[in-house]
Scaffold this motif. Structure first.
Motif, PDB file in Angstrom:
ATOM      1  N   SER A 122      55.351  51.539 -54.147  1.00  0.00           N
ATOM      2  CA  SER A 122      54.137  50.738 -54.250  1.00  0.00           C
ATOM      3  C   SER A 122      53.251  51.229 -55.391  1.00  0.00           C
ATOM      4  CB  SER A 122      53.359  50.805 -52.935  1.00  0.00           C
ATOM      5  OG  SER A 122      52.124  50.153 -53.072  1.00  0.00           O
ATOM      6  N   PHE A 123      53.130  50.403 -56.420  1.00  0.00           N
ATOM      7  CA  PHE A 123      52.274  50.755 -57.548  1.00  0.00           C
ATOM      8  C   PHE A 123      50.806  50.739 -57.135  1.00  0.00           C
ATOM      9  CE2 PHE A 123      56.107  49.019 -59.608  1.00  0.00           C
ATOM     10  CZ  PHE A 123      56.487  50.153 -60.302  1.00  0.00           C
ATOM     11  N   LYS A 171      38.732  65.504 -58.018  1.00  0.00           N
ATOM     12  CA  LYS A 171      38.668  66.479 -59.108  1.00  0.00           C
ATOM     13  C   LYS A 171      37.292  66.463 -59.770  1.00  0.00           C
ATOM     14  CE  LYS A 171      41.123  67.835 -63.311  1.00  0.00           C
ATOM     15  NZ  LYS A 171      42.217  67.516 -64.222  1.00  0.00           N
ATOM     16  N   ALA A 172      36.744  65.263 -59.995  1.00  0.00           N
ATOM     17  CA  ALA A 172      35.414  65.127 -60.608  1.00  0.00           C
ATOM     18  C   ALA A 172      34.345  65.738 -59.705  1.00  0.00           C
ATOM     19  CB  ALA A 172      35.123  63.666 -60.892  1.00  0.00           C
ATOM     20  N   ALA A 204      45.910  57.948 -57.207  1.00  0.00           N
ATOM     21  CA  ALA A 204      45.461  58.526 -58.480  1.00  0.00           C
ATOM     22  C   ALA A 204      43.941  58.474 -58.591  1.00  0.00           C
ATOM     23  CB  ALA A 204      46.116  57.793 -59.644  1.00  0.00           C
ATOM     24  N   LYS A 205      43.335  57.370 -58.168  1.00  0.00           N
ATOM     25  CA  LYS A 205      41.877  57.235 -58.223  1.00  0.00           C
ATOM     26  C   LYS A 205      41.215  58.246 -57.290  1.00  0.00           C
ATOM     27  CE  LYS A 205      38.106  53.989 -57.516  1.00  0.00           C
ATOM     28  NZ  LYS A 205      37.702  52.678 -57.011  1.00  0.00           N
TER      29      LYS A 205
END
Length: 73
Positions: A52-53, A67-68, A60-61
């Protein structure tokens, strides 16, 4: 015909015929319960979470946001 009459016949089946019978019974139970079997009309369903893309984009988001937020702290 009661199940007790089937047992001796089932024991006589070959290993491959027993597997085919098991597959048939599982598909029947899935159909009766309204679930979709993995094997639809001889085609193995290829869509899953690993394919599933959209799921990959969401992950990823989320990782980028985490991380931010760690950098800001």
């Amino acid at each position: 015909m009661p199940l007790t009459e089937f047992v001796p016949l089932l024991k006589e089946l070959s290993h491959s015929d027993k597997l085919l019978l098991l597959h048939f019974l599982v598909v029947e139970l899935l159909n009766e319960s309204g679930l979709v079997p993995l094997d639809i009309h001889g085609k193995v369903a290829s869509q899953g979470l690993h394919d599933s893309f959209e799921a990959a984009a969401v992950l990823a988001k989320a990782l980028a946001e985490e991380k931010a937020s760690m950098i800001e702290v």
